[in-house]
Design an enzyme around this catalytic site. Structure first.
Site, PDB file in Angstrom:
ATOM      1  N   GLU A 199       0.794  -1.236   0.000  1.00  0.00           N
ATOM      2  CA  GLU A 199       0.000   0.000   0.000  1.00  0.00           C
ATOM      3  C   GLU A 199       0.821   1.278   0.000  1.00  0.00           C
ATOM      4  O   GLU A 199       0.271   2.355   0.245  1.00  0.00           O
ATOM      5  CB  GLU A 199      -0.933   0.012   1.227  1.00  0.00           C
ATOM      6  CG  GLU A 199      -1.803  -1.229   1.356  1.00  0.00           C
ATOM      7  CD  GLU A 199      -2.761  -1.172   2.525  1.00  0.00           C
ATOM      8  OE1 GLU A 199      -3.720  -0.388   2.459  1.00  0.00           O
ATOM      9  OE2 GLU A 199      -2.549  -1.915   3.509  1.00  0.00           O
TER      10      GLU A 199
ATOM     11  N   ASP B  20      -4.624   3.900  -0.226  1.00  0.00           N
ATOM     12  CA  ASP B  20      -3.503   4.256   0.641  1.00  0.00           C
ATOM     13  C   ASP B  20      -2.256   4.551  -0.194  1.00  0.00           C
ATOM     14  O   ASP B  20      -1.462   5.438   0.142  1.00  0.00           O
ATOM     15  CB  ASP B  20      -3.224   3.130   1.632  1.00  0.00           C
ATOM     16  CG  ASP B  20      -4.204   3.127   2.788  1.00  0.00           C
ATOM     17  OD1 ASP B  20      -4.120   4.028   3.631  1.00  0.00           O
ATOM     18  OD2 ASP B  20      -5.057   2.234   2.842  1.00  0.00           O
TER      19      ASP B  20
ATOM     20  N   HIS C 197     -19.152  -4.083  -0.186  1.00  0.00           N
ATOM     21  CA  HIS C 197     -20.607  -4.154  -0.030  1.00  0.00           C
ATOM     22  C   HIS C 197     -21.099  -5.486  -0.584  1.00  0.00           C
ATOM     23  O   HIS C 197     -20.610  -5.942  -1.636  1.00  0.00           O
ATOM     24  CB  HIS C 197     -21.272  -2.996  -0.781  1.00  0.00           C
ATOM     25  CG  HIS C 197     -22.738  -2.849  -0.504  1.00  0.00           C
ATOM     26  ND1 HIS C 197     -23.697  -3.587  -1.183  1.00  0.00           N
ATOM     27  CD2 HIS C 197     -23.407  -2.073   0.377  1.00  0.00           C
ATOM     28  CE1 HIS C 197     -24.898  -3.263  -0.728  1.00  0.00           C
ATOM     29  NE2 HIS C 197     -24.754  -2.344   0.219  1.00  0.00           N
TER      30      HIS C 197
ATOM     31  N   ASP D  61       5.327 -28.574 -12.420  1.00  0.00           N
ATOM     32  CA  ASP D  61       5.661 -28.710 -11.008  1.00  0.00           C
ATOM     33  C   ASP D  61       4.387 -28.537 -10.185  1.00  0.00           C
ATOM     34  O   ASP D  61       3.299 -28.311 -10.712  1.00  0.00           O
ATOM     35  CB  ASP D  61       6.737 -27.702 -10.587  1.00  0.00           C
ATOM     36  CG  ASP D  61       6.320 -26.256 -10.843  1.00  0.00           C
ATOM     37  OD1 ASP D  61       5.132 -26.009 -11.157  1.00  0.00           O
ATOM     38  OD2 ASP D  61       7.182 -25.372 -10.724  1.00  0.00           O
TER      39      ASP D  61
END
Length: 323
Positions: A155, A190, A257, A304
């Site tokens: 962030e 942020d 939401h 893998d």
């Protein structure tokens, strides 16, 4: 024809192929939905939804004077145990950042509950030292070999400078400790505040960071969870941003939401070509196992266990698509 995921659930949980250990399948996290930890009604409501990942929130979704209440409420839900649903889902806790006074109490509360959360979400990780400190804290509180999934939030500018080191450290600790990194999350708001960017509808100002997170996540076989779409009533805009994120390589999106959940989870279902690839890979794996062969190639690539887990992920999502 789709390969039934149930068929491949019979693969042993720990199967050594080329010294690579198969871990328990990681659940998809198309929609990562935040639920305020201090609101028992919203938590109860979230448990009735068909959502991949529920994050009981101690951080941004909770006021400072409600932190203790959130912690205690989350603890009470963990003590009761994870409610069962028709399919697997992630039941996690987002703790407060390590530069606050709250995170240790958050960890103490949720890691000493009768039932542990599936996942701990760590916001605002800027250096590998945070992952090391987190690993030690978990080790002190879990007196077994139980693994806790870890979702890491990127962030800030400093976090992006250190993102590879952060992931390397988490990957290394997963082999020797109780933590298992599963996802990276892009905390766009942020990040914008940190670098002084102005948000635009196109999100061009964060394009580099948004793409870099996917690149690093995929390099370490981690899920990449995209930014929040804050206009929660604008479902067309949400769908467009989901499709944009999926084209970049994101595997899921943060949700604020309940109304956003169906749009997000539909958008991050696999395409027909992805289903065809995964089905063929798993069929090839089964054939090689019956023939007593370990490592094998598929369509020119050496396979893998991380690749196997990706194929299982696609098939599990494909089966959700059929329901």
């Amino acid at each position: 024809m789709l390969v039934s995921f149930v068929k491949f659930r019979t693969i042993p949980r720990f199967l050594n192929i080329n010294k690579i250990i198969v871990r328990k399948y990681n659940v998809p996290r198309r929609a990562l939905m935040y639920v305020p930890g201090d609101d028992p009604k919203k938590i109860s409501k979230s448990l009735t939804l068909d959502v991949d990942c529920i994050a009981l929130d101690c951080e941004d979704g909770v006021a400072v004077n409600k932190k203790r209440e959130a912690r205690e409420t989350i603890r009470s839900f963990l003590d009761k145990g994870k409610p069962s649903k028709d399919r697997d889902y992630d039941f996690g806790v987002r703790i407060n950042a390590f530069d606050t006074e709250y995170w240790q109490e958050d960890l103490e509360s949720c890691l000493t509950a009768i039932n542990l959360p599936d996942t701990i979400l760590i916001p605002k990780v800027e250096t590998a030292d945070t992952i090391k400190q987190f690993s030690e804290e978990v080790k002190q509180r879990i007196k077994s070999d139980k693994k806790i999934n870890v979702i890491i939030y990127i962030e800030s500018a400093r976090a992006f400078l250190n993102i590879v080191d952060i992931c390397k450290t988490a990957e290394g600790l997963s082999k020797t400790s109780n933590i298992q990194p599963v996802s990276l999350v892009f905390g766009s708001d942020d990040f914008c505040a940190n670098i002084g960017a102005t948000r635009t509808e196109s999100s061009i100002e964060i394009l580099y960071a948004r793409q870099k997170l996917v690149l690093v996540a995929k390099a370490f076989n981690l899920q990449a969870i995209d930014m929040v779409y804050i206009k929660y009533k604008d479902l067309e805009g949400l769908k467009k941003q989901c499709e944009e994120g999926m084209k970049m390589g994101y595997t899921g999106k943060q949700v604020i939401h309940p109304g956003q959940v169906p749009i997000v989870q539909e958008a991050f279902l696999p395409s027909a070509s992805q289903i065809e690839w995964a089905s063929g890979l798993l069929q090839s794996f089964e054939k090689h196992q019956k023939d007593g062969k370990g490592a094998f190639t598929y369509k020119g690539s050496m396979i893998d266990m991380p690749t196997m887990r990706q194929a299982e992920n696609v098939i599990k999502l494909a089966n959700l698509k059929k329901t």
